[in-house]
Design an enzyme around this catalytic site. Sequence first.
Site, PDB file in Angstrom:
ATOM      1  N   CYS A  82      51.329  34.050   8.847  1.00 29.28           N
ATOM      2  CA  CYS A  82      53.266  32.911   8.438  1.00 29.28           C
ATOM      3  C   CYS A  82      53.231  34.111   6.471  1.00 29.28           C
ATOM      4  CB  CYS A  82      52.385  31.698   7.738  1.00 29.28           C
ATOM      5  SG  CYS A  82      51.827  31.774   6.700  1.00 29.28           S
ATOM      6  N   CYS A 139      51.009  34.077   3.960  1.00 25.67           N
ATOM      7  CA  CYS A 139      50.524  34.790   3.745  1.00 25.67           C
ATOM      8  C   CYS A 139      51.051  36.221   3.169  1.00 25.67           C
ATOM      9  CB  CYS A 139      49.818  35.835   5.156  1.00 25.67           C
ATOM     10  SG  CYS A 139      48.901  34.209   6.335  1.00 25.67           S
ATOM     11  N   ASP A 185      29.245  35.831  33.225  1.00 24.85           N
ATOM     12  CA  ASP A 185      28.574  36.519  32.279  1.00 24.85           C
ATOM     13  C   ASP A 185      27.528  34.416  31.506  1.00 24.85           C
ATOM     14  OD1 ASP A 185      26.659  37.468  30.246  1.00 24.85           O
ATOM     15  OD2 ASP A 185      27.512  36.997  29.129  1.00 24.85           O
ATOM     16  N   ASP A 205      31.913  38.294  28.077  1.00 25.86           N
ATOM     17  CA  ASP A 205      32.088  39.332  27.109  1.00 25.86           C
ATOM     18  C   ASP A 205      31.628  40.188  26.048  1.00 25.86           C
ATOM     19  OD1 ASP A 205      29.739  37.830  26.928  1.00 25.86           O
ATOM     20  OD2 ASP A 205      30.157  37.508  24.574  1.00 25.86           O
TER      21      ASP A 205
END
Lengths: 51, 710
Positions: free
Chosen positions: B24, B27, B425, B601
């Site tokens: 943002c 930041c 998985d 993953d």
Amino acid sequence: MNGLAILIPIALGMGLFGLAAFFWALKSGQFDDCEGAAARILIDDEGDRLP
Amino acid sequence: MKAPARQLADGAAETVLIVPSMHCAGCMAKVESGLSAVPGVNAARVNLTARQVVVRHAPGMRPLALVEALGAIGFPAQPRGDDIAPPPSAAKALLAPLAVAGFAAMNVMLLSVSIWSGAEGATRELFHWLSALIGVPAILYAGRVFFASAWTVLKHGRTNMDVPISIGVILATTLSLYEVFTGGADAWFDGTLMLLLFLLAGRTLDAAMRDKARAGVDALLRQAAPGALVVGRSGAVDWLAARDLFPGMIMRVAAGERLAADGEIAAGSSRFDNSLLTGEAAPVAAGPGDAVHAGTLNLEAPVDVRVTAAGQGTTLAEIARLMGAAGQARSRYVRIADRASRLYAPAVHTLAALTFAGWMLAGAGLHQSLVIAIAVLIITCPCALGLAVPVAQVVACGALMRSGIMVKDGSALERLAKVDRALLDKTGSLTMGRPLPDPAVLDSLDAEEAGVALALASHSRHPLSRALVEALTTRQVAAQDLTEVHEEAGHGLTALWRGVPVALRRPNMAAGMAATLDIGGRATWLIPFADRLRPDAVEALAELSALGITASILSGDNAAAVAETARSLGLTAQAAASPADKQDAIARLQRSGRNVLMVGDGLNDGPALAAADASIAPGGASDVGRQAADCVFLGDSLLAIPRVVRASRRTTAVVRQNFVLAIGYNVLAVPLAMAGRVTPLIAAAAMSISSVIVIANSLRLASAAKGADQ
């Protein structure tokens, strides 16, 4: 009809000017960070930097 | 450290740092002002889209000093190496042709409107000459995109959508030029330019979507750019990228960090989470002399690891080899637009040729027959067809991205829509893939005890502490005030609370993972930690089967652990599968005619993700998993999987409707054109109306990522 001789170059000139401005913006990197440019106006950078 | 700093002409140096956690304006301001405050830094400029900051600084400065300065204000950062520089944008190259086509189309249309409204004689000729003057260079410049692509496929003896476009554009321009030179009545520059404008708009949208999704995935990848802190001979510690590690170096791995290379433990002992590498959920203890592998997560205490293999020698490299061989199903896939053009292009060209022959036989002159045949080509030019696919996919991908699902490209949506079999998985995909505190125990803590636990855990970066903080924060527990907080690595945290000693530490007898909460004068709590099923896993699987997709588990974990998950979800399962086994399982299903969706993953899922017809990875997946998958979902909910499948099916339905609309318009307009009744005015009107209808139909997909009732 003589008006055309003036109006058409003006219309084309304005269009070309817009096109040239877009090319300049493209080349100078103004489309590199669209997300950041949108957020940047929200930065309050005057708060503590006033003289 | 291999300095990624680049020397500039004026003596200053430039370093690009990747800061994944910026999101943002606040930041940006913090990062820029924080870096500018560092002595030696001249300027810092954030690029929020790429999540990176360009720093200009004095030539002698070390990039690590900049990283530390950013770390001190709460932004973890990494210097950018060449290999993770963002790929060149696909959309940017199309912006200039799009602008030229837009400029020329508007100006030529202005002149054409004057002609249609009755300009005669010398005025018409002047306007035609002006149109040609603007139109021909613009067509040559903006049309290059299509000419180049058409030429490439023609050289290989194939055809795509760009071939009929290029032929139509070139013939129409040539004919119009001839008309201008001979003082004819009609020139087609306006229609040709409008066609290029619409088609380029479709192309640009398609490319912009791919850029955006890729930027999102790259930002995720950079969060975990592999590397390690290396202890030098003199005791100095420096950060090295994974590719710069050599056998014999000592890496210092903090608790909660992943190993960047294979090695053996030189000092310290800890437990390691191998789930990304093997799918095994139970952590493995390792002490001095034990071998540990790249990609595993250090769970408990900091250890020093002597590198034994890096780069080509690691388990990672073996998986990369398998992945190189996978992915054939995907390269064989032909996109809908290309399949349509295979049928469309010959049909259009036959029609135009028949028209020409028909009028010649009927006794019209060569010129008149040619004009009519070219009118047929322009009318049938796939203007709405060119928009039919990209607009629908862009709108759907935008909707999905807003709901936290990043789809890498349009062809992924098309492949997802055909899926009828899902393999999931276990560790990290069906489950969260990280230890979570037992909710029953957290429920029985009173507000003060929970507050002390939260305050203690918030002082540590240990994975168990962070999991505890996350769980307690979502329960809206208020932290208690502590004094004299002290962390002893590998043992736990101690502190004083209202003068009473409190502690959060490792239990003495460690069966599984747990933490004990000691508060002086009260009973001691044991908080067990375990990997848990994702929330909504059951609902997500029910929705998948409602969509006609059979799901089963394909895991590398041991049979007992997989059986437990399979029982609780009512799925069939294959356990202890190696990466090659997973690939085989997918190939078997594909041979029997199923379209397989892989959800995974880990590094061990990489080859399977690449081999499946479509694949999805959670945002917390390994780099390999995220790179190999077609889409990545953020957040914990598995409902993202049925959602993306539903959205892809709706998108495909809308694409089909778009084809019907675009071809339906041709069915109306082509007989007119073949009869020689189409003027440039009618062509321009028909083209814009059909394009607007196709775009409007695609915009209905803006709600594509909504819930089940859509």
